[in-house]
Design an enzyme around this catalytic site. Structure first.
Site, PDB file in Angstrom:
ATOM      1  N   GLU A 162      41.509  26.967  38.604  1.00  0.00           N
ATOM      2  CA  GLU A 162      40.677  25.570  38.249  1.00  0.00           C
ATOM      3  C   GLU A 162      40.427  24.842  39.766  1.00  0.00           C
ATOM      4  O   GLU A 162      41.196  25.209  40.638  1.00  0.00           O
ATOM      5  CB  GLU A 162      41.694  24.508  37.553  1.00  0.00           C
ATOM      6  CG  GLU A 162      40.962  23.785  36.705  1.00  0.00           C
ATOM      7  CD  GLU A 162      42.062  22.825  35.859  1.00  0.00           C
ATOM      8  OE1 GLU A 162      42.184  22.736  34.730  1.00  0.00           O
ATOM      9  OE2 GLU A 162      42.936  22.086  36.438  1.00  0.00           O
ATOM     10  N   HIS A 218      36.371  12.118  35.633  1.00  0.00           N
ATOM     11  CA  HIS A 218      36.307  13.549  35.307  1.00  0.00           C
ATOM     12  C   HIS A 218      35.129  13.727  35.459  1.00  0.00           C
ATOM     13  O   HIS A 218      33.996  12.776  34.878  1.00  0.00           O
ATOM     14  CB  HIS A 218      36.647  13.696  33.985  1.00  0.00           C
ATOM     15  CG  HIS A 218      36.886  15.391  33.867  1.00  0.00           C
ATOM     16  ND1 HIS A 218      35.882  16.247  33.550  1.00  0.00           N
ATOM     17  CD2 HIS A 218      37.987  15.988  33.777  1.00  0.00           C
ATOM     18  CE1 HIS A 218      36.374  17.447  33.593  1.00  0.00           C
ATOM     19  NE2 HIS A 218      37.688  17.440  33.535  1.00  0.00           N
ATOM     20  N   ARG A 248      37.797  17.533  41.929  1.00  0.00           N
ATOM     21  CA  ARG A 248      37.028  16.565  41.178  1.00  0.00           C
ATOM     22  C   ARG A 248      36.103  15.355  41.796  1.00  0.00           C
ATOM     23  O   ARG A 248      35.095  15.207  41.095  1.00  0.00           O
ATOM     24  CB  ARG A 248      38.085  16.059  40.183  1.00  0.00           C
ATOM     25  CG  ARG A 248      38.542  16.949  39.376  1.00  0.00           C
ATOM     26  CD  ARG A 248      39.551  16.393  38.165  1.00  0.00           C
ATOM     27  NE  ARG A 248      39.796  17.211  37.165  1.00  0.00           N
ATOM     28  CZ  ARG A 248      40.775  17.227  36.132  1.00  0.00           C
ATOM     29  NH1 ARG A 248      41.453  15.964  36.337  1.00  0.00           N
ATOM     30  NH2 ARG A 248      40.932  18.117  35.574  1.00  0.00           N
ATOM     31  N   HIS A 287      38.922   9.038  34.032  1.00  0.00           N
ATOM     32  CA  HIS A 287      39.730  10.128  33.199  1.00  0.00           C
ATOM     33  C   HIS A 287      41.289   9.668  33.630  1.00  0.00           C
ATOM     34  O   HIS A 287      42.027   9.793  32.430  1.00  0.00           O
ATOM     35  CB  HIS A 287      39.369  11.299  34.084  1.00  0.00           C
ATOM     36  CG  HIS A 287      40.175  12.606  33.328  1.00  0.00           C
ATOM     37  ND1 HIS A 287      40.059  12.565  31.930  1.00  0.00           N
ATOM     38  CD2 HIS A 287      40.702  13.355  33.967  1.00  0.00           C
ATOM     39  CE1 HIS A 287      40.847  13.744  31.811  1.00  0.00           C
ATOM     40  NE2 HIS A 287      41.172  14.405  33.038  1.00  0.00           N
ATOM     41  N   ARG A 289      44.350  13.387  42.188  1.00  0.00           N
ATOM     42  CA  ARG A 289      44.977  14.529  41.375  1.00  0.00           C
ATOM     43  C   ARG A 289      44.428  15.903  41.352  1.00  0.00           C
ATOM     44  O   ARG A 289      43.391  16.077  41.067  1.00  0.00           O
ATOM     45  CB  ARG A 289      45.348  13.873  39.846  1.00  0.00           C
ATOM     46  CG  ARG A 289      46.098  14.679  39.176  1.00  0.00           C
ATOM     47  CD  ARG A 289      46.240  14.193  37.676  1.00  0.00           C
ATOM     48  NE  ARG A 289      44.794  14.230  37.072  1.00  0.00           N
ATOM     49  CZ  ARG A 289      44.669  15.102  35.943  1.00  0.00           C
ATOM     50  NH1 ARG A 289      45.372  15.708  35.426  1.00  0.00           N
ATOM     51  NH2 ARG A 289      43.427  15.138  35.491  1.00  0.00           N
TER      52      ARG A 289
HETATM   53  C1  LIG Z   1      40.602  14.263  27.274  1.00  0.00           C
HETATM   54  C2  LIG Z   1      41.627  14.499  28.282  1.00  0.00           C
HETATM   55  C3  LIG Z   1      42.088  15.698  28.794  1.00  0.00           C
HETATM   56  C4  LIG Z   1      43.111  16.128  29.798  1.00  0.00           C
HETATM   57  N1  LIG Z   1      43.426  17.184  30.146  1.00  0.00           N
HETATM   58  C5  LIG Z   1      44.452  17.526  30.769  1.00  0.00           C
HETATM   59  C6  LIG Z   1      44.781  18.882  31.303  1.00  0.00           C
HETATM   60  O1  LIG Z   1      44.175  19.744  30.715  1.00  0.00           O
HETATM   61  N2  LIG Z   1      46.103  18.862  32.033  1.00  0.00           N
HETATM   62  C7  LIG Z   1      46.508  17.928  32.519  1.00  0.00           C
HETATM   63  O2  LIG Z   1      47.531  18.324  33.292  1.00  0.00           O
HETATM   64  N3  LIG Z   1      46.133  16.544  32.112  1.00  0.00           N
HETATM   65  C8  LIG Z   1      45.353  16.665  31.237  1.00  0.00           C
HETATM   66  N4  LIG Z   1      44.961  15.187  31.284  1.00  0.00           N
HETATM   67  C9  LIG Z   1      45.698  14.199  31.550  1.00  0.00           C
HETATM   68  C10 LIG Z   1      47.122  14.080  30.592  1.00  0.00           C
HETATM   69  O3  LIG Z   1      46.666  14.313  29.408  1.00  0.00           O
HETATM   70  C11 LIG Z   1      47.680  12.676  30.877  1.00  0.00           C
HETATM   71  O4  LIG Z   1      48.102  12.301  32.017  1.00  0.00           O
HETATM   72  C12 LIG Z   1      49.176  13.025  30.078  1.00  0.00           C
HETATM   73  O5  LIG Z   1      49.253  13.673  29.086  1.00  0.00           O
HETATM   74  C13 LIG Z   1      49.607  11.493  30.202  1.00  0.00           C
HETATM   75  O6  LIG Z   1      51.065  11.755  29.573  1.00  0.00           O
HETATM   76  P1  LIG Z   1      51.904  10.435  29.267  1.00  0.00           P
HETATM   77  O7  LIG Z   1      52.977  10.755  28.282  1.00  0.00           O
HETATM   78  O8  LIG Z   1      51.976   9.611  30.459  1.00  0.00           O
HETATM   79  O9  LIG Z   1      50.966   9.468  28.472  1.00  0.00           O
HETATM   80  P2  LIG Z   1      50.175   9.725  26.947  1.00  0.00           P
HETATM   81  O10 LIG Z   1      50.299  11.026  26.488  1.00  0.00           O
HETATM   82  O11 LIG Z   1      48.901   8.856  27.029  1.00  0.00           O
HETATM   83  O12 LIG Z   1      50.999   8.713  26.065  1.00  0.00           O
HETATM   84  C14 LIG Z   1      51.196   7.445  26.254  1.00  0.00           C
HETATM   85  C15 LIG Z   1      51.873   6.729  24.805  1.00  0.00           C
HETATM   86  O13 LIG Z   1      52.252   5.498  25.129  1.00  0.00           O
HETATM   87  C16 LIG Z   1      52.064   4.731  23.966  1.00  0.00           C
HETATM   88  N5  LIG Z   1      51.593   3.271  24.343  1.00  0.00           N
HETATM   89  C17 LIG Z   1      50.841   2.799  25.084  1.00  0.00           C
HETATM   90  N6  LIG Z   1      50.844   1.563  25.161  1.00  0.00           N
HETATM   91  C18 LIG Z   1      51.795   1.147  24.041  1.00  0.00           C
HETATM   92  C19 LIG Z   1      52.211  -0.245  23.750  1.00  0.00           C
HETATM   93  N7  LIG Z   1      51.669  -1.476  24.098  1.00  0.00           N
HETATM   94  N8  LIG Z   1      53.108  -0.114  23.061  1.00  0.00           N
HETATM   95  C20 LIG Z   1      53.702   0.867  22.249  1.00  0.00           C
HETATM   96  N9  LIG Z   1      53.204   2.185  22.774  1.00  0.00           N
HETATM   97  C21 LIG Z   1      52.464   2.041  23.805  1.00  0.00           C
HETATM   98  C22 LIG Z   1      50.918   5.479  23.321  1.00  0.00           C
HETATM   99  O14 LIG Z   1      50.941   5.128  21.907  1.00  0.00           O
HETATM  100  C23 LIG Z   1      51.317   6.839  23.527  1.00  0.00           C
HETATM  101  O15 LIG Z   1      52.234   7.208  22.883  1.00  0.00           O
HETATM  102  C24 LIG Z   1      43.840  15.034  30.102  1.00  0.00           C
HETATM  103  C25 LIG Z   1      43.582  13.651  29.649  1.00  0.00           C
HETATM  104  C26 LIG Z   1      42.417  13.374  28.550  1.00  0.00           C
HETATM  105  C27 LIG Z   1      42.317  12.056  28.100  1.00  0.00           C
END
Ligand SMILES: Cc1cc2nc3c(=O)[nH]c(=O)nc-3n(C[C@H](O)[C@H](O)[C@H](O)COP(=O)(O)OP(=O)(O)OC[C@H]3O[C@@H](n4cnc5c(N)ncnc54)[C@H](O)[C@@H]3O)c2cc1C
Length: 552
Positions: A145, A262, A308, A369, A404
């Site tokens: 990547e 992105h 990126r 992104h 990142r």
């Molecule tokens: C389309 C896409 C593709 C991606 N592809 C990749 C990839 O291939 N590889 C990679 O490393 N990263 C990738 N990323 C980035 C990566 O997915 C995220 O950075 C990572 O999953 C974030 O995880 P997290 O647990 O911090 O948050 P999230 O997975 O976003 O979870 C956040 C949680 O917080 C909760 N929440 C938010 N606000 C509140 C509130 N006020 N009250 C209660 N709950 C709340 C939500 O409901 C959710 O459950 C991608 C992102 C996207 C959008």
């Protein structure tokens, strides 16, 4: 600057006060509110939150809340994969060096080492729990990547890596005693006592109404901010709630100017901006402008595999040059069967718009992104507020620096979720029975100011952020953005809403202002932050972090 005044701070730390310096968004009367108790409250059920809950659960009882269903997260949407050193010809040093290079001089080297070195064992554990990463000849398949010097991106179900991992974690959480999950619980604010120690959360449970959850420890894992921008890959829930509530509570936020765009999201007018993973470019896809010319080599020697930020800016420049709304991804030279098998999600997506990849080009443009900045933490996920931890996208651990490296964010959530959960599990103040629950009273005076329509403000804000605080930045548009946001602040932040739409709008305004302010302060270009009026990197003045703390 009107109600947005700097009120002091050291060279690296700005104290910012804006609008009504309100501590909470709603009136709170703990005696009249439903109450729950947990050793550990986790806000968020993505990679970071669920992994943290699993780690804490061995010794503590845990309540996990999420604002939608368990499937509504950035984690669920992640496509390309997760970066880790699993091949014999790869080394930790190489992954560390790639991460540091991409981070443009302001990564925390200890954190980078910590994340990279802990990755393989935690990935093995995910496999044991049930995640089926794609294999070739019995070994985990790895892909190249942009920015990685070795093929180290592992993936599951082709381009459904996030979903595969999320399903594993959800299943494991459901089978783990001591974890209670509450879906459709909108956390409005973090609660703090008179000594500013975090003691839980207040929020709205869809079925039970307003609730307080007292927690000896709170782990914030609430994800990203993509919805602050008109064009984004993030699902609807990414409205920066966690950052806003941490800021109101007095936590230090860091690197808020660093937002990654992105380069390639599907551009079909009227459709949402679905991401087209860059591993597609890793597998050989070209970028063409609307005149059919490959252009990436004009901008970077690595061509389509440049980092990126470089690709996003190159696409933007080429769109301007050709006066077009988009460029194209060309995969006509790749085997269509391979594409459908390796990228089933994208294959279905483009087919649904009648794009036949054997003959047609895929229209793409950049979108907001990933939030690099966030709540500042130490190596154990601790924030500047006692008993409050942060992990995943909401946190600023120092891994990413100013940019990142692709596929490092799932890895960061995995490692720091584990670390934060472990800190809670082994920490001194982990038992809710030992905690004194303060009686909480907070009331907000009525405001006679006119009411703005929150939905209108939200849409206008997203357009403003895209225009003025986007891929390229400049002083005057950044100042203008802050003035306009401050204007909205006056009419939105003085109100008390009683449903998530209003609270989200308030959170989006608060965090947008911080991002625009930090972007104005950083008068240089570094990583994802590109200033058209300061195009060079200025190590003398800015090889440092900018921290924002709520004024008191
Ligand atoms: C389309 C896409 C593709 C991606 N592809 C990749 C990839 O291939 N590889 C990679 O490393 N990263 C990738 N990323 C980035 C990566 O997915 C995220 O950075 C990572 O999953 C974030 O995880 P997290 O647990 O911090 O948050 P999230 O997975 O976003 O979870 C956040 C949680 O917080 C909760 N929440 C938010 N606000 C509140 C509130 N006020 N009250 C209660 N709950 C709340 C939500 O409901 C959710 O459950 C991608 C992102 C996207 C959008």
């Amino acid at each position: 600057m009107g109600e947005h005044d700097k009120v002091g701070g050291s060279t690296d730390t700005e104290r910012v006060q804006f609008g009504q310096p309100r501590r909470y968004l709603i009136d709170i009367d703990s005696m009249a509110t439903n109450q729950l108790f947990a050793d550990c409250v986790v806000v968020g059920a993505g990679m970071a939150g669920l992994r943290a809950a699993l780690e804490a659960a061995g010794r503590r009882n845990v309540i996990v809340v999420c604002k939608g269903s368990l499937e509504d997260s950035n984690t669920w949407k992640a496509q390309g994969g997760i970066a880790s050193v699993l091949n014999e010809d790869d080394t930790f040093e190489s992954h560390i060096a790639d991460t540091l290079k991409t981070g443009c001089g302001i990564c925390d080297e200890t954190t980078v080492g910590q994340v990279v070195r802990n990755g393989p064992a935690l990935i093995r554990e995910l496999r044991q729990w049930g995640t089926q990463f794609d294999l070739v000849d019995g070994h985990i398949d790895t892909t190249l990547e942009g920015g990685h010097s070795r093929a180290r991106i592992i993936h599951a179900h082709g381009d459904e890596t996030g979903r595969a991992i999320a399903e594993t974690l959800i299943e494991t959480v459901k089978n783990t005693p001591g974890i209670k999950v509450i879906e459709h619980f909108f956390t409005v604010d973090l609660l703090t006592d008179e000594e500013n120690r975090c003691c839980g959360i207040v929020g709205m449970d869809k079925d039970r109404g307003l609730q307080i959850i007292w927690g000896a420890n709170t782990i914030l894992a609430s994800g990203g901010v993509g919805q602050l921008y008109r064009e984004t890959t993030n699902p609807g829930g990414a409205t920066a709630d966690g950052l806003a509530m941490a800021y109101r509570a007095g936590a230090v936020l860091r690197d808020m100017e660093f937002l990654q765009f992105h380069p390639t999201t599907l551009y079909v007018a009227g459709a949402s901006r679905a991401l087209i993973t860059e591993t597609l470019r890793g597998e050989g896809a070209y970028l063409l402008d609307t005149q059919g010319q490959r252009f990436m080599k004009e901008y970077h020697e690595a061509g389509e595999l440049a980092p990126r930020d470089v690709v996003s800016r190159a696409i933007l420049a080429q769109m301007r040059k050709t006066e077009s709304t988009h460029v194209y991804l060309d995969i006509r030279h790749l085997d269509k069967g391979f594409f459908a098998k390796r990228f089933p999600l994208i294959s279905d997506l483009v087919e649904s718009f009648d794009i036949d990849v054997a003959h047609d080009l895929i229209p793409v443009r950049p979108s907001a992104h990933y939030m690099i900045g966030g709540v500042k933490t130490d190596a154990t996920g601790r924030t500047s507020i006692e008993n409050l931890y942060a992990c995943g996208e909401v946190a600023s651990t120092g891994l990413h620096g100013a940019n990142r490296l692709g596929s490092n964010s799932l890895l960061e959530g995995l490692v720091f979720g584990t670390v934060a959960g472990e800190a809670v599990s082994t920490g001194r103040k982990a038992d809710v029975t030992s905690m004194k629950h303060p009686a909480m009273h907070y009331s907000i005076p009525h405001s006679d100011r006119s009411r703005l329509d929150a939905a209108d403000v939200r849409n206008a804000l997203r357009a403003l952020m895209w225009r003025n605080v986007g891929i390229t930045r400049k002083a005057q548009p950044l100042t203008e953005a802050q003035e306009i946001i401050c204007f909205w602040h006056r009419y939105v932040m003085d109100k008390v809403f009683d449903a998530p739409d209003g609270w989200e709008c308030q959170n989006m305004l608060a965090v947008s202002l911080l991002m625009a302010h930090a972007a104005e302060l950083r008068k240089e270009s570094r990583g994802v932050h590109y200033r058209m009026d300061y195009t060079q990197t200025d190590d003398e003045g800015f090889k440092k972090h900018i921290e924002l703390v709520r004024g008191r």
